[in-house]
Write a protein that holds these residues in place. Structure first.
Motif, PDB file in Angstrom:
ATOM      1  N   VAL A   1     -19.779   4.379   3.336  1.00  0.00           N
ATOM      2  CA  VAL A   1     -19.511   4.843   4.753  1.00  0.00           C
ATOM      3  C   VAL A   1     -20.046   6.163   4.734  1.00  0.00           C
ATOM      4  CG1 VAL A   1     -17.719   6.026   6.036  1.00  0.00           C
ATOM      5  CG2 VAL A   1     -17.297   3.800   5.312  1.00  0.00           C
TER       6      VAL A   1
ATOM      7  N   MET B   1     -12.554  -0.564  -2.222  1.00  0.00           N
ATOM      8  CA  MET B   1     -12.276   0.565  -1.496  1.00  0.00           C
ATOM      9  C   MET B   1     -13.407   1.630  -1.738  1.00  0.00           C
ATOM     10  SD  MET B   1     -10.539   2.188   0.855  1.00  0.00           S
ATOM     11  CE  MET B   1     -10.330   4.132   1.283  1.00  0.00           C
TER      12      MET B   1
ATOM     13  N   LEU C   1     -16.606   0.929  -0.505  1.00  0.00           N
ATOM     14  CA  LEU C   1     -16.766   1.054   0.869  1.00  0.00           C
ATOM     15  C   LEU C   1     -16.955   2.731   1.088  1.00  0.00           C
ATOM     16  CD1 LEU C   1     -16.233  -0.387   3.617  1.00  0.00           C
ATOM     17  CD2 LEU C   1     -13.864  -0.049   3.452  1.00  0.00           C
ATOM     18  N   ASP C   2     -15.921   3.511   0.399  1.00  0.00           N
ATOM     19  CA  ASP C   2     -15.899   4.897   0.862  1.00  0.00           C
ATOM     20  C   ASP C   2     -17.375   5.303   0.559  1.00  0.00           C
ATOM     21  OD1 ASP C   2     -14.582   7.352   1.269  1.00  0.00           O
ATOM     22  OD2 ASP C   2     -14.394   7.749  -0.886  1.00  0.00           O
TER      23      ASP C   2
ATOM     24  N   LEU D   1       0.797  -1.241   0.001  1.00  0.00           N
ATOM     25  CA  LEU D   1       0.115   0.157   0.014  1.00  0.00           C
ATOM     26  C   LEU D   1       0.820   1.278  -0.204  1.00  0.00           C
ATOM     27  CD1 LEU D   1      -3.031  -0.845   2.408  1.00  0.00           C
ATOM     28  CD2 LEU D   1      -2.766  -0.858  -0.378  1.00  0.00           C
ATOM     29  N   ALA D   2       1.995   1.322   0.473  1.00  0.00           N
ATOM     30  CA  ALA D   2       2.929   2.378   0.772  1.00  0.00           C
ATOM     31  C   ALA D   2       3.443   2.634  -0.687  1.00  0.00           C
ATOM     32  CB  ALA D   2       4.126   2.290   1.657  1.00  0.00           C
TER      33      ALA D   2
ATOM     34  N   ARG E   1      -6.498   6.545  -2.747  1.00  0.00           N
ATOM     35  CA  ARG E   1      -5.805   5.693  -1.984  1.00  0.00           C
ATOM     36  C   ARG E   1      -6.436   4.432  -1.215  1.00  0.00           C
ATOM     37  NH1 ARG E   1      -2.705  10.433   1.177  1.00  0.00           N
ATOM     38  NH2 ARG E   1      -1.673  11.340  -0.754  1.00  0.00           N
TER      39      ARG E   1
ATOM     40  N   VAL F   1      -6.901   1.763   2.069  1.00  0.00           N
ATOM     41  CA  VAL F   1      -6.640   1.668   3.495  1.00  0.00           C
ATOM     42  C   VAL F   1      -6.694   0.362   3.771  1.00  0.00           C
ATOM     43  CG1 VAL F   1      -7.711   3.933   4.236  1.00  0.00           C
ATOM     44  CG2 VAL F   1      -9.016   1.711   4.215  1.00  0.00           C
TER      45      VAL F   1
ATOM     46  N   ASN G   1      -0.087   3.673  -2.989  1.00  0.00           N
ATOM     47  CA  ASN G   1      -0.833   4.896  -2.489  1.00  0.00           C
ATOM     48  C   ASN G   1       0.234   6.085  -2.494  1.00  0.00           C
ATOM     49  OD1 ASN G   1      -2.999   3.656  -1.879  1.00  0.00           O
ATOM     50  ND2 ASN G   1      -2.595   3.600   0.450  1.00  0.00           N
ATOM     51  N   ALA G   2       1.564   5.924  -3.001  1.00  0.00           N
ATOM     52  CA  ALA G   2       2.567   6.966  -2.885  1.00  0.00           C
ATOM     53  C   ALA G   2       2.175   8.033  -3.758  1.00  0.00           C
ATOM     54  CB  ALA G   2       4.028   6.333  -3.237  1.00  0.00           C
TER      55      ALA G   2
ATOM     56  N   ARG H   1      -0.673   8.749  -5.462  1.00  0.00           N
ATOM     57  CA  ARG H   1      -1.983   8.801  -5.729  1.00  0.00           C
ATOM     58  C   ARG H   1      -2.611  10.343  -4.541  1.00  0.00           C
ATOM     59  NH1 ARG H   1      -4.409   5.116  -8.554  1.00  0.00           N
ATOM     60  NH2 ARG H   1      -2.898   3.335  -9.151  1.00  0.00           N
ATOM     61  N   PRO H   2      -3.720  10.716  -5.481  1.00  0.00           N
ATOM     62  CA  PRO H   2      -4.324  11.766  -4.506  1.00  0.00           C
ATOM     63  C   PRO H   2      -5.234  11.112  -3.348  1.00  0.00           C
ATOM     64  CG  PRO H   2      -5.474  11.538  -6.593  1.00  0.00           C
ATOM     65  CD  PRO H   2      -4.314  10.708  -6.752  1.00  0.00           C
ATOM     66  N   ALA H   3      -5.555  11.737  -2.178  1.00  0.00           N
ATOM     67  CA  ALA H   3      -5.924  11.171  -1.153  1.00  0.00           C
ATOM     68  C   ALA H   3      -7.287  10.216  -1.429  1.00  0.00           C
ATOM     69  CB  ALA H   3      -6.371  12.012  -0.041  1.00  0.00           C
ATOM     70  N   GLY H   4      -8.012  10.706  -2.337  1.00  0.00           N
ATOM     71  CA  GLY H   4      -9.142   9.746  -2.826  1.00  0.00           C
ATOM     72  C   GLY H   4      -9.048   8.516  -3.334  1.00  0.00           C
TER      73      GLY H   4
END
Lengths: 419, 80
Positions: A319, A312, A315-316, A234-235, A246, A248, A238-239, A241-244
């Motif tokens: 939520v 993801m 799920l986003d 994931l590190a 990524r 988790v 995700n590196a 990528r914009p937060a949206g």
């Protein structure tokens, strides 16, 4: 929303069933007017249940011809609430749609012609249960009795409805056979009307969990899983990528749970009428905590078919909708297995309570660092305690262990390649 | 807009029950506002949309408190 077509070519919109326990719903707000055109997937009405306000969408393009039920009115599941004129006539009267290859396969196996089956899923989609019902010989009335019913005779449906409504079988002492309708009638009596939604939600959880604990012989197994491969992957992914965009760790755990459920189908299904009924799809219930207290358990359908990134994203959205109290009808499919994740600030382990009639609940504690022996050395690794609560009527310790072993394998390789 | 206010607004959007005016700015705000990792990503996304600053994961340890986060944003916006 379920629609069926009449001979005049108009389709009747019915109050959808938003979960197995729902018996009635209140129209909170119409988002369309008569004469208005609606597109596939458009949200047309908000329905209030004790879980949340649910956005109900249409599954076919159409024109609204009439709103039958006014805002604020409470109607039973299945009651007509609006009329639509579909853009095109459906393939056959009461026509059904079979989209899933799994369902088509099942229909072949059971020698059922799916085009003749009335679908009860969204948009008249044919669900597994519809095929099974169509293929099954009519059952004798005595088959429907609950195996655990001792003194008081009660149907299985009534038993679950009791739990949902926070009632007890003792409330029916001296009654003959208690049916689902008896329970619904009793629950509708004014003094049992819940005062507000959070109280209603608490009662629902209380009823369901108490029934589960009383009826299901639970056992628990757990394994600690090294998450170094997951966090390392994931590190990297995700590196940049914009937060949206990524992923988790929690989404990876859910993705692995869904894949493991597909690989160990004995854990994926329901205990009904005294026997295990395997599900043909993995519809993953996800326990979400609400900030205001309580939990809500929406479903990710066909979760094993989703890659980590798709899961993801799903799920986003889920939520966000759950937090806003605005779930969609399609979020409330019946789950075949449920997962709970205590998240970032939770306890280390969870030994869960199964959501009946499912037979397994998978739990994850908080991810934390621990000494982990590797080739004779003790290394510090991020780890998670994964547990499985099993219904011992349906599954045994070996099956449950196999599930956790599969989970561990998935998190060590196969799933990571898809990130 | 003030970087601090952008952050507080983003937190309030995710956690409407939190009175951000009362939120201490020198403590771990994820802990204080009970934000999980999904919530935290939502905060970052909202801040990203407002400021154009993407916070890479490697910088998470630098934005523990609201004060640190605001400082970080200001520095990044100035091209540091």
């Amino acid at each position: 929303m379920t629609t069926d077509t009449t001979t005049t070519g108009t389709a009747v919109f019915r109050m959808p069933s938003l979960g197995a326990d729902m018996t009635e719903g209140r129209i909170t707000e119409w988002l369309v007017q008569p004469g208005e055109r609606v597109e596939r997937g458009q949200i047309v009405v908000i329905v209030e249940t004790d879980k949340a306000d649910i956005d109900v969408e249409v599954f076919e393009p159409a024109t609204v011809t009439r709103l039958i039920v006014a805002e604020g009115d409470l109607v039973p599941v299945g009651a007509p609430i609006a009329e639509l004129a579909p853009d095109t006539a459906p393939p056959s009267p009461g026509g059904s749609r079979v989209t899933s290859p799994v369902i088509r396969h099942l229909a072949e196996e059971l020698h059922v012609d799916p085009s003749g089956v009335r679908g009860t899923g969204p948009g008249g989609r044919v669900r597994r249960d519809d095929i099974v019902t169509a293929g099954a010989p009519p059952r004798r009335a005595t088959d429907r009795l609950h195996p655990l019913a001792d003194r008081q005779r009660i149907t299985p449906r009534a038993r679950w409805l009791l739990a949902e409504h926070g009632l007890s079988v003792d409330d029916f002492t001296g009654h003959g056979l208690v049916t689902g309708d008896d329970v619904i009638a009793r629950a509708a009596e004014p003094e049992l009307e819940p005062v507000d939604r959070s109280e209603a939600m608490r009662r629902r959880i209380a009823g369901l969990m108490a029934t589960s604990w009383k009826e299901i012989p639970h056992f628990h197994v757990s394994s600690r899983i090294d998450l170094q491969p997951v966090t390392a992957r994931l590190a990297v992914t995700n590196a940049d990528r914009p937060a949206g965009d990524r992923i988790v760790v929690g989404a990876m755990l859910l993705a692995a749970t869904a894949r493991a459920a597909a690989a160990v189908p004995a854990c994926n299904g329901w205990w009904r009428d005294g026997r295990f009924e395997a599900a043909t799809t993995v519809d993953l219930g996800v326990v979400l905590s609400l900030r205001s207290g309580g939990i809500i358990v929406p479903t990710i359908p066909n979760a094993d078919q989703l890659g980590p990134r798709e899961l993801m994203a799903h799920l986003d959205e889920l939520v966000q909708r759950a937090r806003q109290g605005r779930l969609r009808a399609s979020d409330l499919h019946e789950a075949s297995i449920t997962a709970t994740n205590l998240g970032d600030r939770g306890a280390d382990t969870v030994s869960g309570v199964i959501h009946p009639p499912q037979v397994a609940l998978v739990g994850f504690g908080t991810v934390h660092e621990e000494l982990w022996p590797i080739e004779g050395d003790a290394l510090v690794r991020p780890t998670v305690q994964a547990s499985l609560a099993g219904d011992h009527r349906a599954i045994d310790g070996l099956t449950a262990s196999r599930f956790l072993a599969r989970l561990r394998t998935l998190l060590d390789g196969p799933l990571l390649d898809e990130c | 807009m003030d970087a601090r206010q952008i952050i507080l607004d983003a937190i309030e959007r995710i956690a409407p029950d939190v009175d951000t005016a009362m939120l201490p700015t020198d403590v771990d705000f994820r802990e204080e506002a009970e934000l999980d990792s999904m919530d935290f990503l939502s905060v970052l996304t909202t801040v990203e949309q407002a400021t154009g600053v993407t916070v890479p994961e490697i910088d998470y340890p630098r934005i523990i408190t609201i004060d640190q986060f605001a400082e970080y944003l200001t520095a990044r916006q100035q091209g540091a």
